[in-house]
Design an enzyme around this catalytic site. Structure first.
Site, PDB file in Angstrom:
ATOM      1  N   HIS A 205      -5.714  -0.548 -12.590  1.00 28.75           N
ATOM      2  CA  HIS A 205      -5.047  -1.189 -11.450  1.00 28.75           C
ATOM      3  C   HIS A 205      -5.982  -1.895 -10.482  1.00 28.75           C
ATOM      4  O   HIS A 205      -5.520  -2.593  -9.585  1.00 28.75           O
ATOM      5  CB  HIS A 205      -4.204  -0.171 -10.666  1.00 28.75           C
TER       6      HIS A 205
HETATM    7  C1  UD1 Z   1      -4.405   0.173  -3.320  1.00 30.25           C
HETATM    8  C2  UD1 Z   1      -5.793   0.327  -2.737  1.00 30.25           C
HETATM    9  C3  UD1 Z   1      -6.710   1.011  -3.729  1.00 30.25           C
HETATM   10  C4  UD1 Z   1      -6.095   2.282  -4.291  1.00 30.25           C
HETATM   11  C5  UD1 Z   1      -4.716   1.954  -4.845  1.00 30.25           C
HETATM   12  C6  UD1 Z   1      -4.029   3.172  -5.403  1.00 30.25           C
HETATM   13  C7  UD1 Z   1      -6.443  -1.429  -1.147  1.00 30.25           C
HETATM   14  C8  UD1 Z   1      -7.236  -2.660  -0.949  1.00 30.25           C
HETATM   15  N1  UD1 Z   1      -6.379  -0.972  -2.406  1.00 30.25           N
HETATM   16  O1  UD1 Z   1      -4.484  -0.752  -4.405  1.00 30.25           O
HETATM   17  O2  UD1 Z   1      -7.936   1.340  -3.085  1.00 30.25           O
HETATM   18  O3  UD1 Z   1      -6.912   2.806  -5.337  1.00 30.25           O
HETATM   19  O4  UD1 Z   1      -3.928   1.407  -3.794  1.00 30.25           O
HETATM   20  O5  UD1 Z   1      -2.874   2.826  -6.129  1.00 30.25           O
HETATM   21  O6  UD1 Z   1      -5.898  -0.888  -0.207  1.00 30.25           O
HETATM   22  N2  UD1 Z   1       2.896  -3.097  -5.380  1.00 30.25           N
HETATM   23  C9  UD1 Z   1       4.194  -2.821  -5.717  1.00 30.25           C
HETATM   24  N3  UD1 Z   1       4.762  -1.673  -5.258  1.00 30.25           N
HETATM   25  C10 UD1 Z   1       4.082  -0.821  -4.445  1.00 30.25           C
HETATM   26  C11 UD1 Z   1       2.762  -1.123  -4.090  1.00 30.25           C
HETATM   27  C12 UD1 Z   1       2.169  -2.256  -4.560  1.00 30.25           C
HETATM   28  O7  UD1 Z   1       4.851  -3.556  -6.432  1.00 30.25           O
HETATM   29  O8  UD1 Z   1       4.651   0.217  -4.056  1.00 30.25           O
HETATM   30  C13 UD1 Z   1       2.256  -4.316  -5.921  1.00 30.25           C
HETATM   31  C14 UD1 Z   1       2.411  -5.507  -5.034  1.00 30.25           C
HETATM   32  O9  UD1 Z   1       2.601  -6.622  -5.845  1.00 30.25           O
HETATM   33  C15 UD1 Z   1       1.042  -5.625  -4.368  1.00 30.25           C
HETATM   34  C16 UD1 Z   1       0.125  -5.092  -5.439  1.00 30.25           C
HETATM   35  O10 UD1 Z   1       0.893  -4.080  -6.100  1.00 30.25           O
HETATM   36  O11 UD1 Z   1       0.750  -6.916  -3.984  1.00 30.25           O
HETATM   37  C17 UD1 Z   1      -1.127  -4.500  -4.907  1.00 30.25           C
HETATM   38  O12 UD1 Z   1      -0.838  -3.501  -3.938  1.00 30.25           O
HETATM   39  P1  UD1 Z   1      -1.901  -3.182  -2.799  1.00 30.25           P
HETATM   40  O13 UD1 Z   1      -1.324  -2.236  -1.851  1.00 30.25           O
HETATM   41  O14 UD1 Z   1      -2.481  -4.431  -2.261  1.00 30.25           O
HETATM   42  O15 UD1 Z   1      -3.113  -2.522  -3.578  1.00 30.25           O
HETATM   43  P2  UD1 Z   1      -3.187  -1.570  -4.840  1.00 30.25           P
HETATM   44  O16 UD1 Z   1      -3.574  -2.370  -6.018  1.00 30.25           O
HETATM   45  O17 UD1 Z   1      -2.034  -0.662  -4.974  1.00 30.25           O
END
Ligand code: UD1
Length: 358
Positions: A205
């Site tokens: 991820h």
């Molecule tokens: C985040 C953290 C990372 C952690 C990870 C655990 C940051 C920069 N990164 O990464 O350190 O290891 O969480 O999972 O804070 N999305 C969904 N549903 C959700 C959440 C996210 O669809 O409930 C999708 C969205 O398209 C979003 C993408 O995932 O844009 C990325 O989510 P984001 O919160 O930016 O970071 P993670 O990759 O989850």
């Protein structure tokens, strides 16, 4: 003592579970703020239910966005909450955008901030998490380090006087859940009729692995060619990136699956032949469960797992193939992540530094 915990992403809910329990045991007034960074039920709600975490007192509903938009919205919203709550301590967890937003909101309000999981370093400045953790450590008043290596990093950065070694709170949870699910069959063995110990589980991820289509295709290709079935527990970031780039996540050895609840994940790891991942937490959990881990990155924050032989860094497809099917590592009884009572120490350290109200 009034303590505000700010969490927002999956690994932070896991870390919150033992802290909430220890705070309750010490009669600490504990206010939980959920930024809403993770909002899918399988990344959020399910952890609160399974791990017995109280429902958040405040839900900010920030959701996804670019780094600036997401972090900025959190910064603004958390400021309002902290101004109203006036806590003795603000506790921030790990390395996500929720962590840096909460730390920055708090220090600007002259509120004391403690950073849980302080001192971890990948030394990879391309990772957003590395900036979040370095900046949070330098802003915070109290640095709660999980390992000796983390303490050494803090000392090297001139932060020793604010640092204390408490152990790793994820270990608290893992050991408890391991004992709870011991003897239960892996949900994946049930679902796919794969042999216990006859398949791998995988998670991918991190932005550096999902956002570049060539890199993602290399990783998915490597997993699909492994010598046993690979159940890929696909984070929404991965599913979205694969869809955009037209990369199929179910092919060859590879079977895509939704993320698992925490007890199911622990049972699945225990029932697998090995874990292939770019997650920080899962590398350590694999070590604690004594399941071989292959890490699809060129560095790790949890160096002890590599030094003790249970984790291999394998950034390329060729290295992943060689590492995943390697011979069993040498048994070890080392305990680099503490004794499973880190959360109690965290609350004690906070109370020690709150003389006026406890
Ligand atoms: C985040 C953290 C990372 C952690 C990870 C655990 C940051 C920069 N990164 O990464 O350190 O290891 O969480 O999972 O804070 N999305 C969904 N549903 C959700 C959440 C996210 O669809 O409930 C999708 C969205 O398209 C979003 C993408 O995932 O844009 C990325 O989510 P984001 O919160 O930016 O970071 P993670 O990759 O989850």
């Amino acid at each position: 003592m009034r303590l505000v915990s700010v969490v927002g992403a999956r690994p932070q809910f896991i870390k919150l579970a033992p802290i909430a329990k220890a705070a309750r045991a010490a009669s600490v007034e504990h206010v939980i703020v959920h930024t809403g960074q993770h909002y899918d039920p399988m990344l959020s709600e399910v952890f609160f239910g399974d791990l017995g975490i109280p429902t958040p007192d405040v839900y900010l509903g920030i959701g996804s966005g670019s780094h600036g938009a997401q972090t900025g919205a959190m910064l603004h919203a958390i400021e309002g909450v902290l101004t109203a709550q006036k806590p003795d301590w603000v506790l921030v967890y790990g390395d996500t955008n929720s962590t840096i937003a909460a730390a920055l909101s708090a220090v600007k309000l002259h509120l004391r901030v403690a950073h849980l999981e302080a001192g971890l370093r990948s030394f990879n400045r391309r990772m957003p998490e590395e900036h979040n953790r370095v900046l949070t450590d330098h802003a915070a008043d109290l640095l709660l380090a999980p390992t000796r290596v983390a303490m050494d990093h803090l000392t090297a950065e001139g932060l020793a006087s604010r640092a204390v070694l408490v152990g790793d709170v994820m270990t608290d949870v893992l050991l408890e859940v391991r004992d709870r699910v011991a003897g239960l069959q892996s949900p994946l063995v049930r679902e796919f009729a794969v042999a216990p110990g006859g398949h791998y589980i995988a998670t991918i991820h991190r932005a550096e692995n999902t956002d570049d289509p060539l890199r993602l295709a290399e990783l998915v290709g490597a997993l699909s060619r492994l010598d046993r079935p690979v159940v890929l527990l696909a984070h929404p970031r991965l599913t979205a990136a694969a869809a955009v780039h037209g990369i199929s996540l179910t092919r060859g050895s590879l079977i895509a699956h939704t993320p698992l609840a925490y007890p199911d994940l622990v049972a699945a790891a225990m029932g697998s032949a090995g874990v292939i991942t770019d997650s920080g937490g899962l590398q350590k959990e694999a070590f604690l469960l004594r399941v071989p881990c292959t890490t699809a990155r060129s560095e790790t924050e949890w160096v002890e797992t590599v030094e003790l032989g249970w984790n291999v860094l394998a950034p390329t497809a060729r290295e992943i193939a060689a590492a995943a099917s390697r011979a069993a590592p040498t048994p070890t009884d080392a305990v680099p992540y503490g004794d499973g009572r880190a959360a109690t120490r965290v609350i004690r350290e906070l109370l020690l530094r709150t003389p006026e109200r406890h």
